[in-house]
Design a protein around this motif. Structure first.
Motif, mmCIF file in Angstrom:
data_model
loop_
_atom_site.group_PDB
_atom_site.id
_atom_site.type_symbol
_atom_site.label_atom_id
_atom_site.label_comp_id
_atom_site.label_asym_id
_atom_site.label_seq_id
_atom_site.Cartn_x
_atom_site.Cartn_y
_atom_site.Cartn_z
ATOM 1 N N GLU A 41 0.836 -1.212 0.000
ATOM 2 C CA GLU A 41 0.000 0.000 0.000
ATOM 3 C C GLU A 41 0.864 1.253 0.000
ATOM 4 O OE1 GLU A 41 -3.356 2.455 -0.015
ATOM 5 O OE2 GLU A 41 -3.075 0.352 -0.551
ATOM 6 N N VAL A 42 1.930 1.253 0.790
ATOM 7 C CA VAL A 42 2.844 2.403 0.816
ATOM 8 C C VAL A 42 3.466 2.601 -0.558
ATOM 9 C CG1 VAL A 42 5.050 3.228 1.750
ATOM 10 C CG2 VAL A 42 3.321 2.293 3.284
ATOM 11 N N LEU A 43 3.907 1.532 -1.184
ATOM 12 C CA LEU A 43 4.519 1.632 -2.517
ATOM 13 C C LEU A 43 3.508 2.093 -3.564
ATOM 14 C CD1 LEU A 43 6.752 -1.568 -2.491
ATOM 15 C CD2 LEU A 43 7.518 0.823 -2.340
ATOM 16 N N ARG A 44 2.283 1.610 -3.459
ATOM 17 C CA ARG A 44 1.238 2.029 -4.398
ATOM 18 C C ARG A 44 0.982 3.529 -4.276
ATOM 19 N NH1 ARG A 44 -3.708 3.393 -4.562
ATOM 20 N NH2 ARG A 44 -4.176 3.023 -2.382
ATOM 21 N N ARG A 45 0.893 4.011 -3.038
ATOM 22 C CA ARG A 45 0.657 5.449 -2.826
ATOM 23 C C ARG A 45 1.845 6.280 -3.299
ATOM 24 N NH1 ARG A 45 -2.422 6.036 2.994
ATOM 25 N NH2 ARG A 45 -4.212 4.754 2.440
ATOM 26 N N ALA A 46 3.054 5.785 -3.050
ATOM 27 C CA ALA A 46 4.244 6.506 -3.496
ATOM 28 C C ALA A 46 4.289 6.566 -5.017
ATOM 29 C CB ALA A 46 5.505 5.840 -2.956
ATOM 30 N N ALA A 47 3.951 5.489 -5.688
ATOM 31 C CA ALA A 47 3.946 5.469 -7.152
ATOM 32 C C ALA A 47 2.899 6.441 -7.691
ATOM 33 C CB ALA A 47 3.682 4.058 -7.661
ATOM 34 N N ALA A 48 1.730 6.478 -7.072
ATOM 35 C CA ALA A 48 0.683 7.402 -7.511
ATOM 36 C C ALA A 48 1.131 8.843 -7.312
ATOM 37 C CB ALA A 48 -0.615 7.132 -6.750
ATOM 38 N N TYR A 49 1.755 9.133 -6.189
ATOM 39 C CA TYR A 49 2.245 10.482 -5.914
ATOM 40 C C TYR A 49 3.313 10.886 -6.928
ATOM 41 C CZ TYR A 49 4.733 14.307 -3.680
ATOM 42 O OH TYR A 49 5.341 15.497 -3.430
ATOM 43 N N LEU A 50 4.249 10.004 -7.167
ATOM 44 C CA LEU A 50 5.339 10.324 -8.091
ATOM 45 C C LEU A 50 4.839 10.467 -9.522
ATOM 46 C CD1 LEU A 50 8.143 8.037 -6.667
ATOM 47 C CD2 LEU A 50 7.983 10.530 -6.498
ATOM 48 N N SER A 51 3.855 9.687 -9.912
ATOM 49 C CA SER A 51 3.331 9.817 -11.273
ATOM 50 C C SER A 51 2.595 11.143 -11.433
ATOM 51 C CB SER A 51 2.425 8.647 -11.633
ATOM 52 O OG SER A 51 1.231 8.696 -10.877
ATOM 53 N N GLN A 52 1.942 11.632 -10.400
ATOM 54 C CA GLN A 52 1.269 12.933 -10.448
ATOM 55 C C GLN A 52 2.289 14.067 -10.476
ATOM 56 O OE1 GLN A 52 -2.043 13.740 -10.728
ATOM 57 N NE2 GLN A 52 -2.270 11.547 -11.123
ATOM 58 N N ALA A 53 3.387 13.931 -9.777
ATOM 59 C CA ALA A 53 4.408 14.973 -9.712
ATOM 60 C C ALA A 53 5.126 15.137 -11.037
ATOM 61 C CB ALA A 53 5.414 14.646 -8.616
ATOM 62 N N ASN A 54 5.160 14.136 -11.891
ATOM 63 C CA ASN A 54 5.880 14.197 -13.157
ATOM 64 C C ASN A 54 5.002 14.586 -14.333
ATOM 65 O OD1 ASN A 54 8.376 13.515 -12.078
ATOM 66 N ND2 ASN A 54 7.937 11.333 -12.178
ATOM 67 N N LEU A 55 3.733 14.909 -14.104
ATOM 68 C CA LEU A 55 2.851 15.315 -15.192
ATOM 69 C C LEU A 55 3.216 16.712 -15.680
ATOM 70 C CD1 LEU A 55 -0.662 14.111 -13.973
ATOM 71 C CD2 LEU A 55 0.736 13.135 -15.782
ATOM 72 N N PRO A 56 3.150 16.964 -17.007
ATOM 73 C CA PRO A 56 3.426 18.314 -17.519
ATOM 74 C C PRO A 56 2.388 19.307 -16.994
ATOM 75 C CG PRO A 56 3.043 16.740 -19.319
ATOM 76 C CD PRO A 56 2.853 16.018 -18.022
ATOM 77 N N GLY A 57 2.840 20.536 -16.766
ATOM 78 C CA GLY A 57 1.937 21.579 -16.300
ATOM 79 C C GLY A 57 1.747 21.592 -14.805
ATOM 80 N N LYS A 58 2.438 20.789 -14.127
ATOM 81 C CA LYS A 58 2.327 20.750 -12.669
ATOM 82 C C LYS A 58 3.555 21.414 -12.058
ATOM 83 C CE LYS A 58 -1.389 18.223 -11.848
ATOM 84 N NZ LYS A 58 -2.465 18.618 -11.010
ATOM 85 N N GLY A 59 3.740 22.685 -12.370
ATOM 86 C CA GLY A 59 4.839 23.422 -11.769
ATOM 87 C C GLY A 59 6.133 23.331 -12.541
ATOM 88 N N SER A 60 6.166 22.598 -13.637
ATOM 89 C CA SER A 60 7.407 22.510 -14.407
ATOM 90 C C SER A 60 7.438 23.628 -15.442
ATOM 91 C CB SER A 60 7.523 21.138 -15.070
ATOM 92 O OG SER A 60 6.444 20.922 -15.952
ATOM 93 N N SER A 61 8.614 24.030 -15.846
ATOM 94 C CA SER A 61 8.747 25.103 -16.836
ATOM 95 C C SER A 61 8.567 24.529 -18.229
ATOM 96 C CB SER A 61 10.117 25.768 -16.699
ATOM 97 O OG SER A 61 11.130 24.815 -16.909
ATOM 98 N N PRO A 62 8.230 25.365 -19.213
ATOM 99 C CA PRO A 62 8.069 24.889 -20.582
ATOM 100 C C PRO A 62 9.364 24.255 -21.090
ATOM 101 C CG PRO A 62 7.242 27.122 -20.392
ATOM 102 C CD PRO A 62 7.913 26.774 -19.092
ATOM 103 N N ALA A 63 9.229 23.399 -22.073
ATOM 104 C CA ALA A 63 10.358 22.638 -22.587
ATOM 105 C C ALA A 63 11.406 23.520 -23.249
ATOM 106 C CB ALA A 63 9.886 21.565 -23.576
ATOM 107 N N SER A 64 11.007 24.670 -23.790
ATOM 108 C CA SER A 64 11.963 25.536 -24.492
ATOM 109 C C SER A 64 12.888 26.268 -23.519
ATOM 110 C CB SER A 64 11.222 26.579 -25.330
ATOM 111 O OG SER A 64 10.497 27.447 -24.482
#
Length: 110
Positions: A80-103
């Protein structure tokens, strides 16, 4: 709940009960060893199961099952801990979530 008797003690009481002289009762043996007659009466069939002469779950098997159930609960919690960590990390790596544009350019400057 009272502390269980050591297995060596139980085995000795059962051995004496099985090898008792004619006319000696389970109650007398139980009294001599300081246990309740009902306790000794439960130990006798349990000893047969543990020895493999009667079908049933031995004390060793019961202890193994308890340990395996504990291990399963621990692994389920870790999963369960690993599942939650994976879900959190996958959300953190989505574009538009605080990351700067690719250029790398700021959109407000020309």
């Amino acid at each position: 709940m009272p502390k269980p008797y050591p297995s060596e003690f139980r085995d000795e009481v059962v051995r004496v009960a099985r090898n008792r002289e004619f006319g000696v009762t389970i109650e007398q043996i139980a009294k001599d060893f300081g246990v309740r007659p009902m306790t000794l009466q439960k130990w006798l069939p349990r000893a047969d199961i543990d020895a493999g002469t009667k079908p049933g779950q031995s004390r060793t098997e019961a202890a193994e099952i308890r340990e395996l159930r504990k291990r399963i609960r621990l692994l389920e919690q870790e999963n369960e801990v690993l599942r939650r960590a994976a879900a959190y990390l996958s959300q953190a790596n989505l574009p538009g979530k605080g990351s700067s544009p690719a250029s790398g350019r700021c959109p407000h400057r020309s």
